[in-house]
Design an enzyme around this catalytic site. Structure first.
Site, PDB file in Angstrom:
ATOM      1  N   ARG A   1     -11.021   1.523  10.184  1.00 48.43           N
ATOM      2  CA  ARG A   1      -9.784   1.366   9.252  1.00 48.43           C
ATOM      3  C   ARG A   1     -10.363   1.091   7.641  1.00 48.43           C
ATOM      4  NH1 ARG A   1      -4.879  -1.184   9.910  1.00 48.43           N
ATOM      5  NH2 ARG A   1      -4.325  -2.636   8.087  1.00 48.43           N
TER       6      ARG A   1
ATOM      7  N   ARG B   1     -10.440   0.318   4.002  1.00 49.12           N
ATOM      8  CA  ARG B   1      -9.611  -0.116   2.893  1.00 49.12           C
ATOM      9  C   ARG B   1     -10.261  -0.167   1.673  1.00 49.12           C
ATOM     10  NH1 ARG B   1      -6.262   1.388   5.951  1.00 49.12           N
ATOM     11  NH2 ARG B   1      -4.322   0.547   6.635  1.00 49.12           N
TER      12      ARG B   1
ATOM     13  N   GLU C   1      -6.729  -6.313  -1.827  1.00 47.74           N
ATOM     14  CA  GLU C   1      -6.927  -5.061  -0.813  1.00 47.74           C
ATOM     15  C   GLU C   1      -5.873  -4.067  -0.795  1.00 47.74           C
ATOM     16  OE1 GLU C   1      -5.902  -4.347   3.746  1.00 47.74           O
ATOM     17  OE2 GLU C   1      -4.702  -5.272   2.191  1.00 47.74           O
TER      18      GLU C   1
ATOM     19  N   CYS D   1       0.601  -1.361   0.140  1.00 44.10           N
ATOM     20  CA  CYS D   1      -0.101   0.035   0.134  1.00 44.10           C
ATOM     21  C   CYS D   1       1.104   1.253  -0.029  1.00 44.10           C
ATOM     22  CB  CYS D   1      -0.864   0.011   1.198  1.00 44.10           C
ATOM     23  SG  CYS D   1      -0.167   0.057   2.946  1.00 44.10           S
TER      24      CYS D   1
END
Length: 423
Positions: free
Chosen positions: A166, A168, A122, A82
């Site tokens: 969180r 994502r 993800e 990421c």
């Protein structure tokens, strides 16, 4: 003697950019068998092997000479790095020559395995905010005849009654020849197609994951930190802070300076950006109102002698927490921040672990690795290699297991039992 019966797995999957095995745990719970994993971080590999000793780990997928040697699989799981897309980094995206190009390495794996039926990826939420990067991903996947989640699918553990905020972005796809038209009649996958089981968290949900283990003073904060937190709680009570809309910075009070003009000149107000000018003016005005108390408080608790991070304070609880002991504390570069007790802040891959008041120990402490693991939906029996600091980092980079499980379940329901080669 009766021979043991070996059950065929429901499906097979490959775990790329695998981290510590969040996707593995999720897909395994759905009846899947992992045919191989790829990871380069040695600490993560150690944890992965502790939990999945029978899974072959290939190392850096971008350096494999013959990726077609990976055994056949149905589903690709990947939490590709990421950092190239995160707001915390330089946001180089696919121009990051090392980690940014791993997405294309994943595509190479897909290209070398025509039997693949679908995938779950993800990444950080910011990936979906960059239209250029998002278009590259969508175009590459659709060019390979995948029906995908073209509209960014943004999910947080808090959407599934897990008390962590969180967000994502998740990208799902099904090979067109494998889609079940009854379940997926459209040309793209939507959140409704996945039939996710969502739910909200209670106002005290975050604190409910605590105290299930014996008290452990190994996570108690230092005396200096605890003294500062209690001092700020007194400060908040005495000055009536409830819904104040700006952070308190002691350096912006002008302690000991009587005239505003002298202080503003010394601070270089005119050269500051507008947002910082506002902070400075608000803090100075606040100090002037509470000058007598603040001067005594600063001296009594030696606040100006403490670490600079402990000289900044934000109360983000409104009236939802009676005091600091009933909130969630984080010490960041921006200072001490107290959040509502409903959701823990995002676990991150750095030593910035949330702090809570432990009613058994009678002290502030950092949440334990096991508590952090619960926020990422890892089972209590999950094993972690290395130090606690490494465990926090690994969990900060991990995919949330429950979200991955629900997405995997939703994806599988959209795949037909037998391939339609006429499509």
């Amino acid at each position: 003697m009766t021979a043991s019966i070996k059950h065929e797995p429901r499906f097979r999957f490959v775990d790329l950019c695998a981290g510590i095995g969040g996707f593995h745990q999720a897909m395994g719970s759905l009846g899947g068998k992992c045919v191989g994993a790829s990871e380069i971080n040695e600490a993560c590999i150690e944890t992965y092997r502790l939990n999945f000793p029978d899974t072959h780990i290939y190392g850096d997928i971008s350096e494999m000479e013959n990726i077609s040697q990976i055994p056949e699989f149905d589903i690709v799981c990947a939490g590709f790095p990421c950092q190239p897309f995160s707001k915390a980094g330089k946001q180089l995206g696919f121009q990051d020559r090392s980690r940014g190009k791993l997405f294309f390495s994943i595509l190479n794996v897909i290209d070398s395995h025509p039997e693949v039926k679908g995938f779950v990826f993800e990444n950080v939420r910011n990936l979906a905010d960059n239209k250029a990067n998002w278009s590259v991903i969508c175009d590459e996947l659709k060019a390979r005849d995948f029906i995908i989640t073209e509209d960014p699918l943004i999910l947080s553990p808090s959407d599934f009654q897990i008390p962590q905020k969180r967000e994502r972005v998740f990208i799902l796809g099904i090979k067109a020849a494998w889609r079940d038209e009854r379940m997926l009649p459209n040309s793209k996958i939507t959140v409704n197609d996945l039939d996710l089981r969502r739910g909200s968290c209670s106002k005290t949900a975050a604190l409910e994951v605590l105290y299930s283990d014996p008290a452990n003073d190994a996570y108690v904060v230092s005396d200096d930190v605890e003294e500062a937190l209690l001092a700020w709680d007194e400060f908040r009570g005495e000055t009536g802070i409830k819904t104040i809309g700006f952070p308190i910075w002691l350096s912006h009070f002008g302690i000991g300076i009587k005239r505003d003009s002298d202080f503003f000149e010394a601070m270089g107000l005119s050269t500051m950006p507008g947002w910082k000018q506002n902070y400075l003016r608000h803090n100075r005005h606040f100090y002037q109102i509470h000058r007598d108390y603040i001067d005594r408080w600063v001296t009594r608790y030696n606040m100006l002698e403490r670490n600079k991070l402990l000289q900044k304070f934000e109360w983000n609880c409104g009236e939802d927490a009676a005091d600091i002991k009933h909130g969630l504390v984080q010490i960041r570069q921006s200072g001490v921040r107290v959040k509502r007790p409903d959701l823990f802040p995002t676990l991150v891959a750095m030593p910035n672990t949330p702090i809570v008041w432990d009613t058994v120990l009678g002290h502030f402490r950092r949440i334990s690795p096991k508590e952090a693991a619960r926020l990422q939906s890892f089972e209590d029996f999950y094993k972690f290699g290395g130090s606690d600091s490494q465990t926090y980092r690994q969990l900060g980079n991990a995919v949330n297991v429950e979200i991955a499980r629900q997405l995997g379940k939703g994806l599988l329901r959209l795949i037909r039992e037998e391939r339609n080669d006429g499509e």
